[in-house]
Design a protein around this motif. Structure first.
Motif, short mmCIF file in Angstrom:
data_model
loop_
_atom_site.label_atom_id
_atom_site.label_comp_id
_atom_site.label_asym_id
_atom_site.label_seq_id
_atom_site.Cartn_x
_atom_site.Cartn_y
_atom_site.Cartn_z
N ARG A 32 79.24 -42.85 20.50
CA ARG A 32 80.31 -42.16 19.76
C ARG A 32 80.35 -42.62 18.30
O ARG A 32 80.55 -41.81 17.40
CB ARG A 32 81.65 -42.38 20.44
CG ARG A 32 81.77 -41.60 21.74
CD ARG A 32 83.09 -41.81 22.43
NE ARG A 32 84.21 -41.39 21.59
CZ ARG A 32 85.47 -41.75 21.81
NH1 ARG A 32 85.77 -42.53 22.84
NH2 ARG A 32 86.43 -41.33 21.02
N LEU A 33 80.17 -43.93 18.06
CA LEU A 33 80.15 -44.44 16.68
C LEU A 33 78.99 -43.84 15.89
O LEU A 33 79.15 -43.46 14.73
CB LEU A 33 80.03 -45.96 16.69
CG LEU A 33 81.30 -46.75 16.77
CD1 LEU A 33 80.98 -48.24 16.90
CD2 LEU A 33 82.19 -46.52 15.58
N HIS A 34 77.83 -43.78 16.52
CA HIS A 34 76.66 -43.20 15.86
C HIS A 34 76.96 -41.76 15.45
O HIS A 34 76.73 -41.38 14.29
CB HIS A 34 75.45 -43.27 16.80
CG HIS A 34 74.24 -42.60 16.26
ND1 HIS A 34 73.48 -43.14 15.24
CD2 HIS A 34 73.65 -41.42 16.59
CE1 HIS A 34 72.46 -42.32 14.97
NE2 HIS A 34 72.55 -41.28 15.78
N ALA A 35 77.49 -40.98 16.36
CA ALA A 35 77.82 -39.57 16.07
C ALA A 35 78.89 -39.48 14.98
O ALA A 35 78.79 -38.65 14.08
CB ALA A 35 78.27 -38.86 17.34
N LEU A 36 79.88 -40.35 15.04
CA LEU A 36 80.96 -40.36 14.06
C LEU A 36 80.43 -40.66 12.66
O LEU A 36 80.77 -39.98 11.69
CB LEU A 36 82.00 -41.41 14.46
CG LEU A 36 83.11 -41.70 13.47
CD1 LEU A 36 84.43 -41.80 14.22
CD2 LEU A 36 82.84 -42.98 12.73
N ILE A 37 79.57 -41.66 12.55
CA ILE A 37 79.01 -42.04 11.25
C ILE A 37 78.14 -40.91 10.70
O ILE A 37 78.26 -40.53 9.54
CB ILE A 37 78.22 -43.36 11.35
CG1 ILE A 37 79.19 -44.51 11.65
CG2 ILE A 37 77.41 -43.63 10.08
CD1 ILE A 37 78.51 -45.79 12.12
N ARG A 38 77.31 -40.34 11.55
CA ARG A 38 76.41 -39.25 11.12
C ARG A 38 77.21 -38.02 10.72
O ARG A 38 76.85 -37.33 9.77
CB ARG A 38 75.41 -38.91 12.22
CG ARG A 38 74.55 -40.08 12.67
CD ARG A 38 73.51 -40.48 11.67
NE ARG A 38 72.44 -39.50 11.74
CZ ARG A 38 71.77 -39.06 10.69
NH1 ARG A 38 72.04 -39.52 9.50
NH2 ARG A 38 70.83 -38.18 10.82
N ARG A 39 78.30 -37.75 11.43
CA ARG A 39 79.15 -36.61 11.12
C ARG A 39 79.97 -36.86 9.85
O ARG A 39 80.16 -35.96 9.03
CB ARG A 39 80.07 -36.34 12.31
CG ARG A 39 80.97 -35.15 12.22
CD ARG A 39 81.75 -34.90 13.52
NE ARG A 39 82.59 -36.03 13.90
CZ ARG A 39 82.41 -36.79 14.97
NH1 ARG A 39 81.40 -36.57 15.80
NH2 ARG A 39 83.23 -37.79 15.25
N SER A 40 80.47 -38.07 9.67
CA SER A 40 81.34 -38.40 8.53
C SER A 40 80.57 -38.38 7.21
O SER A 40 81.10 -37.91 6.20
CB SER A 40 81.98 -39.78 8.73
OG SER A 40 82.80 -39.77 9.86
N VAL A 41 79.38 -38.94 7.21
CA VAL A 41 78.54 -38.99 6.00
C VAL A 41 77.10 -38.70 6.43
O VAL A 41 76.33 -39.61 6.69
CB VAL A 41 78.64 -40.35 5.28
CG1 VAL A 41 77.84 -40.34 3.98
CG2 VAL A 41 80.09 -40.72 5.00
#
Length: 119
Positions: A32-41
């Protein structure tokens, strides 16, 4: 394939491999963190940094995370674009956060931190 594009693909695969090796429940949090970081920036490129999933922008790693024994750590490196907020006691700024679950509020706060740190 251009060298930079190949590095990005190789970095993504290496980070996903590190996340897959994490014990539960941290594996799911890492995904989830990986997806969040990739989605955020989206411009942040994943790569393994000191054995942890790290995310770089034009060279230096700006943020990372790791699974510790009892909690997940999310951190920023000294390369981020943070300014100390006015009125902050002792002019301190946060650079690492620890948590045991990734609820909606924590996810929203981490997304905000990533966006602010890479602006």
């Amino acid at each position: 394939m251009a060298r930079k594009a190949k590095q990005k693909v190789d970095g993504e695969a290496a980070v996903l491999e590190k996340i897959a090796a994490m014990p539960q429940p941290f594996r799911e949090i890492g995904e989830r963190l990986h997806a969040l970081i990739r989605r955020s920036v989206p411009e942040l490129g994943p790569r393994v940094w000191y054995g942890m999933p790290g995310y770089a922008l034009d060279g230096p790693v700006l943020c990372f995370f790791r699974a510790d024994e009892d909690y997940m750590t999310f951190g920023l490196t000294e390369k981020v674009n943070l300014t100390v907020e006015e009125g902050a006691p002792d002019r301190l700024m946060g650079c690492a956060w620890f948590f045991t679950e990734l609820d909606d509020a924590t996810e929203a706060r981490l997304a905000e931190i990533v966006r602010k740190a890479t602006a």
